[in-house]
Design a protein around this motif. Sequence first.
Motif, mmCIF file in Angstrom:
data_model
loop_
_atom_site.group_PDB
_atom_site.id
_atom_site.type_symbol
_atom_site.label_atom_id
_atom_site.label_comp_id
_atom_site.label_asym_id
_atom_site.label_seq_id
_atom_site.Cartn_x
_atom_site.Cartn_y
_atom_site.Cartn_z
ATOM 1 N N PHE A 160 117.665 -16.036 36.488
ATOM 2 C CA PHE A 160 117.814 -15.047 37.485
ATOM 3 C C PHE A 160 118.585 -15.728 38.695
ATOM 4 N N TYR A 161 118.548 -16.854 38.993
ATOM 5 C CA TYR A 161 119.113 -17.666 40.125
ATOM 6 C C TYR A 161 120.509 -18.023 39.815
ATOM 7 N N SER A 176 113.568 -18.316 35.677
ATOM 8 C CA SER A 176 113.858 -18.759 37.062
ATOM 9 C C SER A 176 115.293 -18.907 37.144
ATOM 10 N N LYS A 203 113.165 -13.854 40.187
ATOM 11 C CA LYS A 203 113.172 -15.241 40.180
ATOM 12 C C LYS A 203 111.948 -15.829 41.038
ATOM 13 N N CYS A 205 108.694 -15.641 39.015
ATOM 14 C CA CYS A 205 108.686 -16.773 38.070
ATOM 15 C C CYS A 205 107.932 -17.971 38.645
#
Length: 218
Positions: free
Chosen positions: A174-175, A171, A195, A198
């Motif tokens: 991706f964030y 997460s 994200k 997740c």
Amino acid sequence: MKYGESTFDIIYLLFALTSGIVILLRRRDSAGRLMGFSALILGAGDAFHLVPRVMNYYIDYDFSFWLGTGKLITSVTMTVFYVLLYLLHCRIYNSKNGSAIGIAVFLSAVIRIALCLFPQNGWFTNSNSLFWAIARNIPFAALGLLIVLLYWQTRRKIRELSRIWLYVTLSFLFYIPVATGAGAVPLLGMLMLPKTVCYMLLIAAFLRTVINYSKKET
């Protein structure tokens, strides 16, 4: 794209909020409450950003203020969510809140929330400041790293929670590009979809834990 993304956002919000309620109803001990409230605060916090985002696709209106305000609220509730994950770890694995890691968790969270509240972030105009995006996400990344380390260390103890560390790691991977680079490269915003997946997998792990716990009691 708007139909696919808006449908996905609605499904996620319904899943997070419904799961939180189910968890609270099925398991009422302290661990169950922490899992339930974690799911609820994640879904409720994200709703402040995702609902205006979905409405922006279908209504001819300037949602800049609401989108920016939603990002602020989500930034705070996401931080609280990770603190709850820490408290859940303490409750399940009998670790101590007063440890060095515990102090680091709460300190990172306080610094993160304090930085989010600075007006220079430009939340209410939905603007993007690269400096403040980086500044407020440094303590947030530190908080995430601490959570990953804790759940990594105990990954073999409870099967249903064995992948929490992985979901949190992914997460953040991706964030961070979205939080720091989406203002310059809007296409990076697409990373919010995996994200969110997740987060859904994390909540699903809570659900499996509660369901299996209930089976053991019967």
